[in-house]
Write an enzyme that holds these catalytic residues in place. Structure first.
Site, PDB file in Angstrom:
ATOM      1  N   GLU A  40      -3.390  42.622 -12.180  1.00  0.00           N
ATOM      2  CA  GLU A  40      -3.457  41.862 -10.931  1.00  0.00           C
ATOM      3  C   GLU A  40      -4.463  42.464  -9.962  1.00  0.00           C
ATOM      4  OE1 GLU A  40       0.411  41.927  -9.049  1.00  0.00           O
ATOM      5  OE2 GLU A  40       0.831  43.928  -9.808  1.00  0.00           O
ATOM      6  N   HIS A  84       0.822  -1.204   0.000  1.00  0.00           N
ATOM      7  CA  HIS A  84       0.000   0.000   0.000  1.00  0.00           C
ATOM      8  C   HIS A  84       0.859   1.259   0.000  1.00  0.00           C
ATOM      9  CE1 HIS A  84      -2.398   3.212   1.943  1.00  0.00           C
ATOM     10  NE2 HIS A  84      -3.335   2.733   1.139  1.00  0.00           N
ATOM     11  N   ASN A 135      -1.577  35.702  -8.817  1.00  0.00           N
ATOM     12  CA  ASN A 135      -1.543  35.558  -7.352  1.00  0.00           C
ATOM     13  C   ASN A 135      -2.371  36.661  -6.710  1.00  0.00           C
ATOM     14  OD1 ASN A 135       0.319  33.644  -8.013  1.00  0.00           O
ATOM     15  ND2 ASN A 135       2.073  34.701  -7.139  1.00  0.00           N
ATOM     16  N   CYS A 190       2.269  35.617 -15.326  1.00  0.00           N
ATOM     17  CA  CYS A 190       3.474  35.375 -14.537  1.00  0.00           C
ATOM     18  C   CYS A 190       3.149  35.024 -13.096  1.00  0.00           C
ATOM     19  CB  CYS A 190       4.405  36.580 -14.605  1.00  0.00           C
ATOM     20  SG  CYS A 190       3.704  38.069 -13.897  1.00  0.00           S
ATOM     21  N   ARG A 192       9.981  43.742 -13.710  1.00  0.00           N
ATOM     22  CA  ARG A 192       8.915  44.446 -12.991  1.00  0.00           C
ATOM     23  C   ARG A 192       9.535  45.467 -12.051  1.00  0.00           C
ATOM     24  NH1 ARG A 192       5.086  41.286  -8.869  1.00  0.00           N
ATOM     25  NH2 ARG A 192       6.987  41.301  -7.649  1.00  0.00           N
TER      26      ARG A 192
END
Lengths: 907, 907
Positions: B771, B467, B794, B857, B644
């Site tokens: 975002e 298992h 995010n 991204c 960024r």
């Protein structure tokens, strides 16, 4: 663009019309209109706003042909008046005044007495012909031209004049003898020459210099600031009015004044205003000398006594203008040797109180209809009527205690208290940490931002039409002007009154309705209107309250949107109902949790070590919550009450002070460290986006179950007592369909259980807030289990922008100042972003459930521009704080009628 | 629904087919298929999943007619075998085994040897006819039936058996004499009767009891748990297979075993598996006795030596099955008196390593085409190949130091280190605070959640198909089984090894590729594939790396989406490029700020008292940032690099410890209190929604200006050196059009200035992240000033759900556990909510600017299900962490080919 840039007026005719404000500016249109009506207006002509726009867009070059056209019109004036511009013996004198399509008081500039030079003055002085009058005119010309056109600080002239008064031993300018005035003008000429170029001696150069200065002033900082605050387009431009002078400063049978056709403070139907004997118009507007009241004071019969014929003429002109324009007018006039000349008419600014009363009176006078009355009463007027006042007894005690510092003119109604700021800059700074009262000798357009930041404004000089008074009324701020016993020392940061000294930052109160300035902070309380309505007094005793009720009843007939309120207590509920609320849109349950008798139990619920401890605490909370709800349901009998289940993170209820933690630990038999640890463990990095709302309802279902039980038991009790009680249960912060599925089931189960238990049947709608962006995006799923949606636009705005309301102070003021945002999205709904989500959720919600009820309970529910948007979305109701209910009622009616209620589209 | 619920198989024919897995279950379909292929399969019949569904939906009532149909099939079996079920002399014995449409190892239950009762046993014991065999069968029947059908704890039987072995002085069950077995079965019967109802003596009751138990087990907790983890529908139901027994426990010429047609660990093409002599199937699967390897070990030739004929038959069956099914098979077999019987075939589970190698090999063997190979390699397989390993030298040092605790079977490849947990529950708890290694004697289905929570799994018993081994491979976890020197004492919380004791919580390392368990925490490091690729070694040396590269090259031929990486350093950039990244989609600049040589200057920028102090600090940062960018641009020569600008709130860079504050204060000539105050003043209630991103860029423009200058100077330097360098500048957190308007202008101005200064021309696209929900809603406005959009999923997820990633641990695990959310929206993109905003922004962005470049991204860029969504949105690229790049390449190809890559639709 046409090739006609100039429109003549005067002598009973005019080329322009009163409705051409966009082309001629407000002043130019008013002059054209009065002229056409046969009202005595000194002849003149208006350069159009088109000319200004051309000038602004073409690097300050005048349109081709303008000079020739100007010359023709000037020749016409010379012919009418029988005088030549620049003539040595009997020169034609002209004024140049700006006039934008929308009134911008104090923003634009005026130059009077153009056409004088030293040669002419010397000639008159030499010949002894009216030397004092000519000298006074020339002095004013030098001051205004120097200041406005050449940029010489006003203070330089003021200094010379003060010195001259002192030397001559006189108190006012009119008393100065001609010799002294001659010395003054020489000193002025010298001051101007020292500052840069000398004063132009060629009259035509003066005239063009003044016209150019007016066009240029459209683009100065304070004008831009005013336009930004008042949402006026940068595009419009200003007109320029060139007009023959009439003289209020030609002797004691001359005067200059401003008047309103009705009292701009109270709305009373009686010509109201001020005048100055032997003075020119600028003296009144600038608030330099305190003027006499037209209606007189005490034994003084006022204008009717000083100039009976002119007074009669003025009354007739006012009546004529009101009949023609169907609106209260704000006029300027000059009396020259007893004869009345009108220099300006425009719709008058007024306080909220006056606006309501005038609109209602005009309906009764059959000048306008009800809808027009609704158009004229702005939502901000209504909120002014609800503005706080001081408690009369408290104020009288303060006065008896010797705290009355000064009496002045009641220039802006309402009561305010705060810390003293002596400059506009300080007011802005200090406003960040609490209410501020701006105290100045007088205000100027540079002070606008500081005035905006203050709760109230006090000046030691100036009258009802001074800059401070006009601006304060526009902003709806309490204001006292002409409080002459006050003296401001900016440098030392001191306010001096009769030997007492108050430092900047000391507390001050002002009653703008009574015109009183009082030391210390009095507590403002509800306005007269509020008191009458809330105490259910006879309206007959208060014409204001009567007018208020009348206009709102008319508004109720027009609006489609219902208006509910956000209230958490029976007291608030009663207030809201008295102000016309048609239900509660948001009853927050968390505020109840903070009461001293329950916060301990709330904390025990959170800190409970096992189900038993939690159950014990909840059992204590149930009856008190139930009692709260009974009170609220009773206050709102027959109306819906939407109760929102617990929303904030539990962490907010925990004790954060050591002492309270120790007490709590003792109560629960825990160690203080264990409590402190739990508090620490429950704190969140971003509580706004944390464990709250329905997330709590799912992880700690006992709390919601208790709350629902309290609601249902309360309702059952009342229903059995014959009270018509309509609770609705609202789930906060839903963002996932399954949240609503499960919570609806949980709530419905508790409702059914308690109904069985109480042997009473109720019908309780269960709905949700739409405040998480995702809820709006998947509204068609959420609607399947929601009888209603209520938009929580506060949180929706926070999450859609990614702005924390608690932190936004770090950049939002900058954003608005810099024009990155046109307005604060927490005050006025962002229709293009957040509004898109609202519309989407409405559409999806209705698609999934055609009978879904839609409302909004964020703070935008009390904002007129936002209300218009919600009306367009077809919501059933808006819900706002109790004191905003009347504002919302009016705004909803204005929206239904298609009237704009302020606010700009979002960026 | 048909009225046929049972399908027969065996004797070279079958009523069902191999492709009827949904109807017959996987096991039933495999048996039907083998039977049709002429492979020796004991005859039997399958109850369909339809019967199970009927049973589940109708309160556990069997479909009408089922019993009659069952009886007919049983009669058929009796006829084929020439034995009667329940016969005293020569009873037909049957097995009942579950078989769901998708393999659910260990989840469902099996009962063997049905048809025996005490009467039959006593008859054989009395007659002396095969008493030991019959007793052994009956013992097994009692154990399994007692455990599975009647719910008697397995341990009770185990205890009796241990005692019997001890008493008889033998080590294994086959050595137990008949008398001892008789005592055992009597004790078993008693144990069952004591626990509740006695063991049913009527064979038909046994049979139906077992069928019912299988149907019921579909709905037990562990089965539901498995289905939830593996996204298997609750709807399907299981089949039940009733089959004539063949016996691996009939003597030493009998055996039972499991095999894979290829090595499931490495993919090597050779029959691989284990067998137990004189045993029944359950002994292997349960991992109770450690079995022999089919391929032998050392001198032992394995199955080919023990049973040459059966071995040859097995090889042929395996080849036959692979040819027919075109897939590696996992089979069960029994050898009865030397003859091979096949009991099951199914597609075999395998490690990532094996999956890749088998798929590639099968293409070369021309069994499947390249697209089929891509279909068979799951993205998770690729990530397993990239799973960390221990540094060989470090591991060898640890072994030399005596830290090697045990060797076991390498059941799941990869390396892991963490703290020891001895129960699944503890593993779950401890996993919250760091990596955990679950150590058990053996695992059972109850342990699934704990295994999921652990970094790796170690068992002291069991084989490659136990298992623990099967589940670990499915989860992609490193796993060592059969590490016999370990002994777990759950009660004392101790792991004992050769006299040493390790407490729960102690550190342990395991190498699942080598089968080693080592004390202390070794540091896992990149896998062999990674090493070969990153060091650019010859692929020939590593068949795995070769297969890896081959499948990914095939994937590259199929995919449309480009794959970029999120990298902030030249080192990361190089890794990503070696793994196939086609550029950088997100180069964060803030990580660079934390380096020791610059954080002081960063802090000075923030704490600066005036522009000069700030400028000084920025002047120090400029050259180091420039150097960073040069390194990254060089590593990505010829490929785009999206940089960024600064994103996090400045507060994050400030010193929060007193000591660091003092140091900073000294550096800047401030008091430590002033620094502490500033740090305090800059803290925010909800920093996630605070003063960060482009909001900083607008309020403190000097930082962005410095960063842009560093980017452009770096690019100019490289371009002049002949390096093809393609920077792109990205603005974070835009939500308002005017933000982008102004920042674009600011950036373009700096770019132009530096270009002039460096006399170099570049073409630098300027774009923004999407975002903030509002940015998506007004994307048509933002696009006007953005050359590209990069979705920051995010933050977009945080704000759309109103979930703070830092705080979501308080309720998200509960939400997923309770099924309120189907998955963690931060791991897999919420297509129905957040995805709506992505699609909206794509549409609006393209409408406003048809040539706009779109990418993503956020961390979802490395998630296969999310990648499929982004592919459907038509994005140009996804960007993910360097080690996810190969996964993304494969996932993008699978998406292009329409293959599902895991994940469920969101709720």
């Amino acid at each position: 663009m046409t090739d006609k840039f100039i429109y003549a007026f005067g002598g009973g005719t005019a080329e322009g019309r009163g409705d051409q404000k966009e082309l001629l500016g407000g002043k130019g249109a008013g002059l054209a209109e009065m002229s056409s009506l046969g009202i005595p207006v000194p002849p003149g002509f208006t350069l159009t706003t088109e000319a200004c726009r051309f000038y602004q867009r073409n690097d300050r070059v005048f349109p081709p042909g303008l000079r020739e056209e100007f010359r023709e019109h000037l020749t016409r004036l010379e012919e009418i008046q029988g005088r030549r511009f620049g003539d040595l013996q009997d020169p034609l004198l002209l004024s140049v005044r700006s006039g934008a399509p929308t009134s911008m008081p104090g923003m634009m500039d005026t130059v009077l007495n153009l056409g004088l030079n030293r040669e002419i003055v010397d000639h008159h002085v030499g010949s002894g012909e009216k030397p004092r009058f000519i000298l006074d005119c020339y002095r004013r010309l030098l001051t205004m031209y120097g200041d406005v056109v050449l940029g010489v600080p006003h203070a330089r002239f003021e200094k010379v004049l003060s010195a001259a008064r002192e030397e001559a031993g006189v108190a006012t300018d009119p008393e100065l003898p001609a010799e002294a005035l001659l010395a003054v003008v020489e000193a002025y000429e010298q001051a101007i020459a020292e500052a840069g170029e000398p004063f132009p001696q060629e009259p035509m150069d003066q005239l063009w210099g003044a016209v150019r200065a007016v066009f240029d002033s459209w683009d100065n900082r304070r004008a831009r600031e005013y336009r930004r605050l008042h949402h006026i387009s940068e595009e419009w431009g200003t007109g320029v009015n060139v007009q023959c002078m009439v003289f209020g400063n030609r002797g004691t049978d001359c005067a200059t004044g401003v008047a309103f056709t009705r009292n701009p403070g109270t709305g009373e139907r009686r010509v109201y205003g001020e005048y100055l004997i032997n003075a020119q118009g600028e003296d009144v507007v600038a608030g330099i000398r305190t003027p006499k009241a037209i209606t007189g004071a005490g034994d003084d019969p006022g204008l009717a006594g000083d100039y009976p014929e002119a007074y009669e003429a003025l009354e007739k002109v006012c009546e004529r203008l009101e009949t023609h324009r169907r609106e209260m007018q704000d006029v300027e006039f000059t009396i020259e040797h007893g004869k009345l000349y009108m220099l300006q008419t425009r719709d008058g600014k007024r306080t909220g109180l006056a606006a309501v009363r005038i609109a209602v009176d005009m309906v009764h006078e059959e000048r306008i209809d009800r809808r027009e009355a609704i158009r004229r009463v702005e939502p901000s007027h209504i909120s002014q009527l609800l503005a706080p006042e001081f408690d009369l007894e408290e104020k009288e005690r303060a006065i008896v205690d010797g705290r009355l510092l000064a009496r002045g003119l009641a220039a802006g109604p309402g009561a305010a208290a705060g810390r003293i700021a002596l400059t506009a800059e300080r007011a802005e700074e200090m406003a960040a940490s609490g209410p501020v009262i701006l105290v100045r000798d007088e205000t100027s357009p540079e002070d606008i931002v500081g005035m905006h930041a203050s709760q109230g404004i006090v000046t030691s000089r100036g009258g009802m039409t001074s800059h401070a008074a006009v601006v304060a009324r526009g902003l709806g701020k309490p204001c006292v002007v002409g409080a002459g016993s006050l003296s401001v020392d900016e440098e030392k940061g001191e306010l001096r009154v009769d030997g007492k000294v108050f430092l900047e930052g000391a507390e001050l109160s002002l009653d703008g309705t009574a015109g009183e300035v009082i030391s210390g902070a009095l507590k403002p309380r509800p306005s007269e209107v509020l008191q009458v309505l809330l105490e259910g007094r006879d309206l007959g005793a208060s014409p204001t309250a009567q007018a208020f009720q009348e206009i709102l009843r008319w508004a109720d007939d027009e609006r489609r949107l219902k208006v509910r309120t956000n209230a958490d207590t029976p007291a608030d509920s009663a207030v809201a109902r008295a102000l016309g609320a048609e239900g509660i849109g948001l009853c927050r349950t968390e505020h109840m949790f903070f009461n001293e008798d329950r916060i301990g139990w709330v904390r025990q619920v959170i800190l409970a070590r096992d189900a038993e401890e939690r159950a014990e605490a909840l059992a204590h909370l149930l009856p008190v919550q139930q009692e709260d709800f009974e009170g609220i349901f009773r206050a709102l009998e027959g109306l819906p009450v939407t109760v929102r289940l617990l929303d904030p993170p539990l962490h907010e209820f925990l004790p954060h002070e050591r002492k309270a933690q120790v007490a709590m630990a003792e109560k629960m038999g825990l160690s203080p460290e264990a409590v402190a640890e739990k508090v620490e463990a429950m704190s969140e990095a971003n509580p706004m986006l944390g464990h709250r709302g329905c997330r709590l309802g799912l992880t700690t279902p006992e709390i919601y179950e208790m709350q629902v039980e309290a609601i249902v038991r309360a309702a059952c009790n009342l229903v059995r007592a014959g009270v018509d009680c309509r609770p609705e249960i609202m789930v906060p912060l839903v963002g996932v369909r399954e949240e609503m599925v499960r919570l609806r089931k949980m709530i419905a189960d508790v409702v059914a259980r308690v109904e069985r238990d109480e042997a009473t049947e109720l019908e309780i709608p269960i709905g949700t807030m739409i405040e998480v962006p995702r809820a709006a995006l998947i509204a068609e799923q959420v609607a399947l289990d929601a009888d209603f949606f209520s938009f929580g636009t506060n949180d929706l705005t926070q999450m859609t922008y990614g702005y924390s309301r608690d932190d936004v102070g770090r950049f939002l003021p900058f954003y608005i100042e810099a024009g990155i945002l046109k307005h604060d999205p927490f005050a006025q709904l962002d229709t293009s972003g957040v509004g898109q989500l609202v519309q989407l959720a409405c559409r999806k919600g209705r698609e999934a459930r055609p009978d879904i009820k839609l409302g909004i309970c964020g703070e935008h529910g009390g904002d007129p521009a936002s209300i218009a948007f919600f009306d367009r979305c077809g919501l059933e109701y808006v819900s706002c704080s109790p004191y905003r209910v009347p504002v919302a009622r009016l705004a909803a009616a204005r929206s239904a009628l298609g009237y704009h209620s302020g606010g700009k589209e979002t960026s």
